[in-house]
Design a protein around this motif. Structure first.
Motif, mmCIF file in Angstrom:
data_model
loop_
_atom_site.group_PDB
_atom_site.id
_atom_site.type_symbol
_atom_site.label_atom_id
_atom_site.label_comp_id
_atom_site.label_asym_id
_atom_site.label_seq_id
_atom_site.Cartn_x
_atom_site.Cartn_y
_atom_site.Cartn_z
ATOM 1 N N LYS A 179 0.838 -1.211 0.000
ATOM 2 C CA LYS A 179 0.000 0.000 0.000
ATOM 3 C C LYS A 179 0.867 1.254 0.000
ATOM 4 O O LYS A 179 0.556 2.243 -0.671
ATOM 5 C CB LYS A 179 -0.917 0.009 1.217
ATOM 6 C CG LYS A 179 -2.059 -0.986 1.142
ATOM 7 C CD LYS A 179 -2.929 -0.903 2.384
ATOM 8 C CE LYS A 179 -4.096 -1.888 2.299
ATOM 9 N NZ LYS A 179 -4.970 -1.811 3.499
ATOM 10 N N LEU A 220 -7.190 -2.412 -6.541
ATOM 11 C CA LEU A 220 -7.041 -1.322 -5.570
ATOM 12 C C LEU A 220 -8.318 -0.487 -5.562
ATOM 13 O O LEU A 220 -8.732 0.045 -6.587
ATOM 14 C CB LEU A 220 -5.837 -0.443 -5.939
ATOM 15 C CG LEU A 220 -5.707 0.878 -5.159
ATOM 16 C CD1 LEU A 220 -5.506 0.615 -3.678
ATOM 17 C CD2 LEU A 220 -4.565 1.707 -5.716
ATOM 18 N N LEU A 239 -7.028 -3.376 -0.755
ATOM 19 C CA LEU A 239 -6.439 -4.278 -1.740
ATOM 20 C C LEU A 239 -7.263 -5.565 -1.784
ATOM 21 O O LEU A 239 -7.381 -6.268 -0.784
ATOM 22 C CB LEU A 239 -4.985 -4.579 -1.387
ATOM 23 C CG LEU A 239 -4.013 -3.391 -1.447
ATOM 24 C CD1 LEU A 239 -2.596 -3.847 -1.124
ATOM 25 C CD2 LEU A 239 -4.059 -2.719 -2.814
#
Length: 253
Positions: free
Chosen positions: A43, A85, A59
């Motif tokens: 991330k 995402l 995610l």
């Protein structure tokens, strides 16, 4: 909600998945996942490329959200794996609110610290006046009025500061401190008024005593003069009596 799909290329490269529509997603540099071990680190890498804060990222792998502490190898992320995402709008709004609250509290803390510094200066002056009065010294009423006005203005400033938590206790403590010293100044002013009235009464009493003494002295002078007149007249009366009154009679043959 913004959804971006990423896919794993051979060699551990995570890239944005190509789109078949007429508006393809922006080209993002290749990202290797070999240097990361969990979703949290991934991330952070994606934040630099997408502009989405790590706390606002979700995610998705195999239709399941992966926790930031989840290890990629345990989740069986491999070459060719697709990771989606998703930007969490609710999380972003909540984070912005927290940042706003934190900024407001920081500003309030600085305001209270600034006011406290000024209150300390005023309190020191009040203590000096109190000590001077306690030793019998002269305290000017104007000094008391000026300090009272200064403390009242600080009380108004404190009232305008919006705080929560520990800052609320700090604010309340300063408000009570200011009110306490305003009361001290009020007592000093009353003492000055009482002393002034006492001095006036003493002066009037002395004036009345002096006047009474003068009146008594004047009366004594008048009485003394009256006695002198009486003493001088007595011999004159006796001499007249000696001439008028007699027991001797003349006889005729």
């Amino acid at each position: 909600m913004r959804v971006e799909e990423w896919e794993m290329r051979p060699g551990g490269m995570l890239v944005q998945k190509s789109s078949n529509n007429s508006h393809p997603l922006p080209i993002v540099p290749l990202i290797t996942t070999l240097a990361v071990s969990n979703a949290g680190e991934l991330k952070k890498m994606l934040a630099g490329e997408t502009g989405v804060h790590p706390e606002d990222q979700k995610l998705m792998y195999k239709k399941k959200e992966r926790d930031s502490k989840a290890y990629l190898d345990v989740a069986r992320v491999k070459n060719g794996s697709k990771i989606v995402l998703i930007e969490d709008i609710t999380s972003r709004e909540r984070r912005c609110l927290e940042m706003l609250k934190s900024s407001r509290l920081h500003k309030a803390s600085k305001s209270i610290d600034h006011i406290t510094t000024e209150v300390n200066s005023l309190v020191h002056k009040v203590t000096s006046l109190e000590a001077t009065s306690g030793k019998g010294g002269i305290v000017a009423e104007k000094d008391i009025d000026d300090l009272t006005e200064g403390l009242m203005s600080k009380l108004v400033e404190l009232d305008g500061v919006l705080v929560d938590g520990s800052l609320k206790l700090q604010k309340t403590t300063q408000e009570r401190r200011v009110q306490k010293h305003i009361e001290i100044l009020d007592m000093l002013k009353l003492e000055i008024g009482s002393s002034s009235n006492g001095s006036s009464k003493v002066g009037n009493l002395e004036a009345e005593t002096t006047t009474k003494q003068k009146q008594e002295q004047q009366q004594q002078k008048v009485e003394a003069k009256a006695k002198d007149v009486t003493v001088l007249q007595l011999p004159v009366v006796k001499q007249c009596d000696a001439v008028v009154v007699t027991t001797k009679w003349e006889t005729f043959d």
